[in-house]
Enzyme design. Structure first.
Site, PDB file in Angstrom:
ATOM      1  N   ARG A  59       0.824  -1.214   0.000  1.00 48.47           N
ATOM      2  CA  ARG A  59       0.000   0.000   0.000  1.00 48.47           C
ATOM      3  C   ARG A  59       0.856   1.260   0.000  1.00 48.47           C
ATOM      4  O   ARG A  59       0.442   2.301  -0.510  1.00 48.47           O
ATOM      5  CB  ARG A  59      -1.009  -0.012   1.156  1.00 48.47           C
ATOM      6  N   SER A  97      -4.880   4.651   6.155  1.00 50.69           N
ATOM      7  CA  SER A  97      -4.383   3.277   6.112  1.00 50.69           C
ATOM      8  C   SER A  97      -4.175   2.788   4.676  1.00 50.69           C
ATOM      9  O   SER A  97      -3.470   1.810   4.462  1.00 50.69           O
ATOM     10  CB  SER A  97      -5.293   2.327   6.881  1.00 50.69           C
ATOM     11  N   GLU A 149     -19.461   2.619   0.823  1.00 45.56           N
ATOM     12  CA  GLU A 149     -18.717   2.047  -0.297  1.00 45.56           C
ATOM     13  C   GLU A 149     -19.533   1.952  -1.580  1.00 45.56           C
ATOM     14  O   GLU A 149     -18.999   2.038  -2.682  1.00 45.56           O
ATOM     15  CB  GLU A 149     -18.191   0.654   0.074  1.00 45.56           C
ATOM     16  N   PHE A 175     -14.810  -4.450   2.047  1.00 47.99           N
ATOM     17  CA  PHE A 175     -15.893  -3.471   1.852  1.00 47.99           C
ATOM     18  C   PHE A 175     -16.096  -3.158   0.371  1.00 47.99           C
ATOM     19  O   PHE A 175     -17.205  -2.914  -0.082  1.00 47.99           O
ATOM     20  CB  PHE A 175     -15.572  -2.176   2.599  1.00 47.99           C
ATOM     21  N   HIS A 220      -5.854  -4.466   2.450  1.00 51.29           N
ATOM     22  CA  HIS A 220      -6.025  -5.391   3.567  1.00 51.29           C
ATOM     23  C   HIS A 220      -6.624  -6.719   3.124  1.00 51.29           C
ATOM     24  O   HIS A 220      -7.659  -7.161   3.624  1.00 51.29           O
ATOM     25  CB  HIS A 220      -6.879  -4.747   4.657  1.00 51.29           C
ATOM     26  N   ASP A 252      -7.366  -8.116  13.318  1.00 50.45           N
ATOM     27  CA  ASP A 252      -8.755  -7.693  13.095  1.00 50.45           C
ATOM     28  C   ASP A 252      -9.692  -8.876  12.864  1.00 50.45           C
ATOM     29  O   ASP A 252     -10.904  -8.763  13.029  1.00 50.45           O
ATOM     30  CB  ASP A 252      -8.845  -6.734  11.907  1.00 50.45           C
ATOM     31  N   ARG A 278      -1.701  -5.524   3.878  1.00 52.71           N
ATOM     32  CA  ARG A 278      -1.474  -4.647   5.022  1.00 52.71           C
ATOM     33  C   ARG A 278      -0.037  -4.637   5.560  1.00 52.71           C
ATOM     34  O   ARG A 278       0.546  -3.560   5.729  1.00 52.71           O
ATOM     35  CB  ARG A 278      -2.445  -5.027   6.143  1.00 52.71           C
TER      36      ARG A 278
END
Lengths: 320, 277
Positions: free
Chosen positions: A16, A43, A64, A89, A115, A123, A173
């Site tokens: 990322r 993020s 989204e 999402f 992610h 998570d 991530r």
């Protein structure tokens, strides 16, 4: 392929970050490049762009479906929108909008899903996208790109911006090994043989490509492993897949994704039509993930170097 | 205004004819909005060039309730975007008149034949509302002077995405954007009040940051004047609740929810066309 000289000595960065740096470069170069995000600029590493080019940044909040539709509208008006969120999402929640507003319209939207995979870590399963490649690669007009490291994510970002039409790009991530270099080529749709081998072909994507390279190096005295980086899942490089499978006669696919419908599914489709080959799909076996550190999860669910070595040895023992 | 009455009648006639030939489609909503589309395309509301559908300064009409396609197609044909004869290909194989509207980027040469004048793809409700926000936002970024008019159904207000889109339109102060909501009170399985009530709609829209107007959507004068009133609010997206009679113009289609998703048979069409004379 111009990889780093010593695979054991690598710096660690996230895909990322590579994406975010390329975005700031693109935004400066082209005023029509716009980032649309659903509350995830920091993020997803587009917070620099948000500060430097606020007029090219659209924040829609936690919505989204609207993010995808707004991106389609921007694209149909000549902008080059990047719709940026976590993959669970988007495309997870925004798949209908992706299908109709973006893909059916052939709108020039780049969907960035962050992610992904088990390596999301603590998570837990709700946030670990393990289905995104399957749900995107069935959509007409849509390309699916999975960069293997930081440097490749940068190049892939620039390449998908150049491509006219919708693209889904999958990011991760945690910091992972930077094993490609500025000099490593990248072309959408062109798979990369990173290591030539004669005994077995390992088709991998994302940061697991590095694990495959480490595995190949570790067992090189016993098994000659060919490692192919499948950074583009769609369109898939049929020629390279078939040629490698024909040469080695043994195939393993290796991905941080469900074994159904992802890279494993795609390779199985290509081979069963063109070059039926005994194969094993490594990845998530029809289950959800759970909380834990990325390293622990990848070990538990068999997605690291050691798991691959074990599978290669098994494969050769059983199938000769 | 007399001309608009005649244009509305012609639009209704074409809707009945094309649905009868197609053998399927949605009659009621399309018929109810014939007056609106006449005002938009022939009353001077929309700026457009039918000879140059992608003219950059045109006003954009986004049809979010895709099942209303027949009223859009009929209006575009009567406005010379393509021939009226082509309307009879609605929903047929190889036709440019798809069952629900589609706008595709043609630069890749996918072989798709684009119907001129169609601005967006729609079908699943709510999607056009977000597309309209994206387009209006791009227009604002590029300082274009044009209007963006998004036509929606009332049942579309039941979709969550619609409200996500309203929030973002208000946040970005899209004064160039109009949401026209067909408040005809019918949806596929009944009246809205029994399927899923949406009232108090005016208050909800207003709470989401939109400037709300209420009009009789079958009255040309009210339609034309609302666009004048809207000019007083240049920095706020507008919502217009248009009370309409679904199926208006044909006695046996009017105000009956069963005509939401139905096309007339040949016999019914003949009767309808006689009523529309």
């Amino acid at each position: 392929m111009n990889l780093i000289n010593d695979l054991k000595i690598v710096s660690m960065k996230t895909t990322r970050e590579g994406f975010g740096e390329a975005m700031s470069f693109l935004a400066k170069k082209n005023k029509d490049v716009v980032v649309v995000t659903a509350d995830l600029s920091e993020s997803m590493k587009v917070d620099d762009l948000e500060k430097t080019f606020p007029e090219q940044f659209v924040q829609v909040g936690v919505a989204e479906q609207n993010m995808m539709g707004v991106s389609a509208g921007l694209a149909m008006s000549g902008k080059v929108p990047f719709a940026v969120s976590y993959a669970v999402f988007s495309p997870g929640r925004s798949w209908d909008q992706l299908r109709v507003s973006v893909c059916y319209s052939n709108a020039n939207v780049k969907i960035i899903g962050g992610h992904t995979g088990l390596s999301v870590g603590p998570d837990g399963a709700t946030h670990q996208a393990l289905e995104d490649v399957a749900m995107t690669r069935v959509l007409p007009n849509l390309l699916v790109v999975v960069p293997a490291d930081y440097e490749q994510a940068k190049k892939a970002t620039l390449a998908i911006a150049e491509h006219r039409g919708p693209v889904y790009m999958r990011l991760t991530r945690p910091k992972t090994a930077c094993f490609t270099t500025a000099g490593t080529p990248f072309e959408i749709g062109k798979a990369q043989i990173l290591r030539k081998g004669a005994d077995i072909s390992v088709f991998a994507c994302g940061p697991l490509v590095y694990e495959a390279l480490l595995a190949a190096e570790e067992i090189k005295e016993k098994v000659d492993v060919e490692v192919i980086n499948m950074h583009t899942i769609k369109p898939i490089d049929v020629e390279i897949v078939v040629r490698s499978a024909k040469k080695t006669g043994r195939v393993i696919t290796f991905e941080e994704h469900q074994i159904n419908g992802g890279l494993g599914g795609a390779i199985a489709e290509v081979l069963s039509e063109n070059q039926p080959t005994k194969m094993v799909r490594m990845g998530m076996h029809d289950s959800f993930g759970e909380s834990g550190e990325a390293k622990e999860l990848l070990e538990k669910y068999g997605m690291n170097k050691d798991a691959l070595i074990k599978e290669i040895n098994n494969f050769i023992k059983i199938n000769g | 205004m007399e001309d608009l009455v005649e244009k509305s009648r012609k639009i209704r006639v074409e809707i009945i004819k094309m649905l009868a030939v197609a053998g399927s489609g949605h009659a009621a909503g399309a018929m109810g909005l014939a007056d609106l589309f006449a005002a938009l395309y022939f009353g001077g509301v929309l700026k457009y060039k039918s000879s140059d559908p992608s003219w950059n300064e045109r006003d954009r009409l986004i049809l979010s309730c895709g099942h209303y396609a027949p009223v859009w197609y009929a209006s575009l044909a009567l406005a010379d975007f393509f021939s009226v004869e082509e309307l009879s290909t609605l929903r047929k194989i190889d036709s440019r008149l798809q069952g629900h509207p589609v706008m595709q980027d043609l630069l890749k040469g996918s072989g798709h034949k684009q119907l001129p004048g169609v601005e967006n793809t729609s079908g699943p409700l709510g999607q056009g509302v977000s597309i309209a926000v994206g387009m209006a936002l791009a227009g604002k970024m590029d300082s274009l002077k044009c209007k963006y008019i998004c036509v929606e159904s009332d049942a579309e207000q039941q979709e969550g995405q619609t409200w996500e889109a309203y929030m973002s339109a208000a946040k970005y102060k899209l004064g160039n954007l109009w949401f026209l909501i067909d408040r005809n009170e019918i949806q596929i399985s009944g009246n809205l009040s029994s399927v899923m009530p949406i009232e108090p709609l005016r208050e909800k829209l207003s709470a989401f940051g939109l400037r709300v107007f209420d009009i009789d959507g079958n009255n040309h004068g009210e339609i034309l004047s609302v666009f004048e009133k809207g000019k007083l609010f240049p920095d706020q997206p507008k919502a217009v609740i248009m009370r309409t009679i679904p199926g208006k113009g044909v006695s046996f289609i009017q105000s009956d929810y069963r005509w939401h998703g139905k096309a007339p048979t040949d016999e019914e069409a003949e009767k309808a066309l006689w009523e529309l004379k």
